[in-house]
Design a protein around this motif. Structure first.
Motif, PDB file in Angstrom:
ATOM      1  N   GLY A 100      17.529  20.729  -2.278  1.00 45.04           N
ATOM      2  CA  GLY A 100      18.187  21.466  -1.201  1.00 45.04           C
ATOM      3  C   GLY A 100      18.563  20.517  -0.073  1.00 45.04           C
ATOM      4  O   GLY A 100      19.558  20.706   0.629  1.00 45.04           O
ATOM      5  N   ASP A 204      19.240  28.366   5.095  1.00 49.06           N
ATOM      6  CA  ASP A 204      18.300  27.611   4.268  1.00 49.06           C
ATOM      7  C   ASP A 204      17.238  28.597   3.778  1.00 49.06           C
ATOM      8  O   ASP A 204      16.314  28.955   4.505  1.00 49.06           O
ATOM      9  CB  ASP A 204      17.687  26.485   5.106  1.00 49.06           C
ATOM     10  N   SER A 237      12.467  23.870  -5.751  1.00 49.26           N
ATOM     11  CA  SER A 237      11.287  23.096  -5.326  1.00 49.26           C
ATOM     12  C   SER A 237      10.095  23.967  -4.961  1.00 49.26           C
ATOM     13  O   SER A 237       9.002  23.801  -5.504  1.00 49.26           O
ATOM     14  CB  SER A 237      11.632  22.242  -4.102  1.00 49.26           C
ATOM     15  N   LYS A 238      10.302  24.869  -4.012  1.00 50.83           N
ATOM     16  CA  LYS A 238       9.154  25.604  -3.450  1.00 50.83           C
ATOM     17  C   LYS A 238       8.834  26.821  -4.312  1.00 50.83           C
ATOM     18  O   LYS A 238       7.668  27.136  -4.532  1.00 50.83           O
ATOM     19  CB  LYS A 238       9.453  26.045  -2.014  1.00 50.83           C
ATOM     20  N   ARG A 246      13.791  17.718  -8.148  1.00 48.54           N
ATOM     21  CA  ARG A 246      14.927  17.508  -7.266  1.00 48.54           C
ATOM     22  C   ARG A 246      16.167  18.316  -7.656  1.00 48.54           C
ATOM     23  O   ARG A 246      17.225  17.758  -7.987  1.00 48.54           O
ATOM     24  CB  ARG A 246      15.295  15.997  -7.166  1.00 48.54           C
TER      25      ARG A 246
HETATM   26  N1  PLP Z   1      14.603  23.093   3.719  1.00 55.29           N
HETATM   27  C1  PLP Z   1      13.368  23.191   4.213  1.00 55.29           C
HETATM   28  C2  PLP Z   1      13.132  24.074   5.367  1.00 55.29           C
HETATM   29  C3  PLP Z   1      12.320  22.464   3.641  1.00 55.29           C
HETATM   30  O1  PLP Z   1      11.080  22.582   4.149  1.00 55.29           O
HETATM   31  C4  PLP Z   1      12.593  21.618   2.551  1.00 55.29           C
HETATM   32  C5  PLP Z   1      11.524  20.776   1.971  1.00 55.29           C
HETATM   33  O2  PLP Z   1      10.548  20.456   2.575  1.00 55.29           O
HETATM   34  C6  PLP Z   1      13.902  21.571   2.069  1.00 55.29           C
HETATM   35  C7  PLP Z   1      14.885  22.307   2.675  1.00 55.29           C
HETATM   36  C8  PLP Z   1      14.303  20.692   0.928  1.00 55.29           C
HETATM   37  O3  PLP Z   1      13.725  20.946  -0.257  1.00 55.29           O
HETATM   38  P1  PLP Z   1      14.188  20.210  -1.592  1.00 55.29           P
HETATM   39  O4  PLP Z   1      15.069  19.073  -1.198  1.00 55.29           O
HETATM   40  O5  PLP Z   1      12.933  19.779  -2.247  1.00 55.29           O
HETATM   41  O6  PLP Z   1      14.945  21.232  -2.371  1.00 55.29           O
END
Ligand code: PLP
Length: 399
Positions: A100, A204, A237-238, A246
């Motif tokens: 993200g 987001d 991811s989360k 990724r």
């Molecule tokens: N947005 C928020 C608020 C986040 O906390 C994170 C990761 O910590 C991300 C985006 C990006 O996540 P990823 O690049 O792992 O998809």
């Protein structure tokens, strides 16, 4: 000669990544550190998702793919947007990136010039202002403290918007606070945004699946008329405990996706082919474990908040989402630790907790609202209990 560019010199390193790196070093050196600074679930990636990656490897899915993602993943993303967010999205209007983070980075770099402004509610995720600064544009920080539930109001948004505003970056459930914007709160912000057609919105939604006792909404869902200037960003991811794979994705206006594709095509190219196949399985496959994980997180949250609020000098709201709490440590400032350290700022508190108590947290200064510290409860209940014992001992020893 100074080899570092002016653009990079404007950017601060990620505080959470720095502290997590120190925590890892300490652990490698044998210290019993409790790592509550990282932003990743402690569960393993589910087996059916790993199996999909193994199948992709065996099937030779090991080559370059389309820059913006394989068609199968874009179809899975469109289906997800329909199923979970009631958004009608054509798979060709879905875009895949290396996390993200890269979606947001692409969107900012593809659109911002140094004269532009971006409205960033604080507390903010550490990377937002820095990505904006990298482009030379200016983050306009709008502070929402604990009294406001860490959420900005329509009046604040109205006051922050100027003719130079290109984006509003909105994150719900939020990092670092866990605050979740309700449907009504989003609708109220949409009223303001309708008055300013030049402002684009980046939602987001990365913590979408982690809400406790409240429903998740995203802007394009509750204000479809803003859809043509909204990027709805998400990732695996989360939700699926796939931080290392990724894969992030979004939908948004096609002119922007085209620009992001151009940027990605000249920088990283496609996200990892094998991880993309794993993400197809994550989005299309069994979702039942999400409710179980949510329950585990909710129990941990309740336990952590209750214990923190029993400590003198610490005050903690009950967040409705994500896996962070963002307690105030204002009551500890001005005191001296057992190790002789005067606590002047929340950074002093977080560093003292790291050095003297072996608990890694991140100071609120990194997220734009002090005096607070972010504690991630993406660790076992046992570790949360141990950390709380250490917080108590830390505060009891202050003079
Ligand atoms: N947005 C928020 C608020 C986040 O906390 C994170 C990761 O910590 C991300 C985006 C990006 O996540 P990823 O690049 O792992 O998809």
């Amino acid at each position: 000669m100074n080899m570092i560019s002016d653009a990079l010199a404007r950017v601060k390193p990620s505080a959470s990544m720095n502290i997590s790196a120190i925590a890892l070093e300490k652990r490698a050196a044998g210290v019993d550190i409790i790592p509550m600074s990282a932003g990743e679930p402690d569960f393993d990636t589910p087996v059916h998702i790993k199996d999909a990656a193994k199948r992709a490897l065996d099937a030779g899915e090991t080559k370059y793919t389309a820059v913006d993602g394989i068609p199968e993943l874009k179809a899975a993303i469109a289906a997800k947007f329909k199923r979970e967010n009631d958004l009608d999205v054509d798979p060709k209007d879905c875009f895949v990136a290396t996390g993200g983070k890269q979606i947001i980075f692409n969107a900012m770099v593809a659109t911002l010039n140094p004269v532009d402004e971006v409205v960033v509610p604080a507390p903010y995720w550490v990377s937002y202002p820095e990505m904006v600064r990298l482009t030379g544009a200016t983050p306009i920080i709008v502070e929402a403290g604990a009294a406001a539930g860490f959420k900005i109001t329509p009046v604040q948004l109205e006051q922050a918007i100027t003719a130079k505003t290109k984006w509003l970056l909105l994150n719900s459930p939020g990092n670092p606070t866990g605050a979740v914007y309700s449907k009504d709160e989003l609708l109220a912000l949409a009223v303001v945004l309708r008055e300013h057609p030049h402002v684009h919105i980046l939602m987001d939604d990365i913590y979408e699946h982690l809400t406790y006792g409240c429903k998740f909404y995203t802007m394009a869902q509750i204000a479809p008329d803003l859809g043509d200037r909204t990027v709805t960003m998400n990732g695996v991811s989360k939700a699926y405990s796939m931080t290392g794979w990724r894969i992030g994705y979004c939908t948004g206006p096609s002119w922007l996706l085209k620009a992001m594709s151009k940027l990605q095509g000249q920088s990283t190219s496609n996200p990892c082919s094998i991880a993309q196949w794993a993400a197809v399985e994550a989005l299309n496959g069994d979702q039942s474990f999400l409710a179980e994980w949510r329950k585990v997180f909710e129990e941990r949250r309740d336990y952590l908040v209750e214990r923190l609020n029993k400590i003198d000098g610490i005050e903690c709201l009950v967040p409705e989402g994500a896996f962070y709490v963002y307690p105030s440590c204002g009551g500890l400032l001005g005191k001296t630790t057992e190790g002789g350290r005067l606590l002047k700022t929340d950074e002093d508190v977080a560093m003292a907790l790291l050095d003297e108590m072996d608990v890694a947290t991140v100071h609120g200064g990194a997220y734009g609202v002090s005096p607070h510290f972010r504690v991630s409860y993406a660790v076992s209940k046992e570790d949360i209990g141990k950390a709380c014992d250490r917080f108590e001992a830390f505060v009891a020893a202050l003079t």
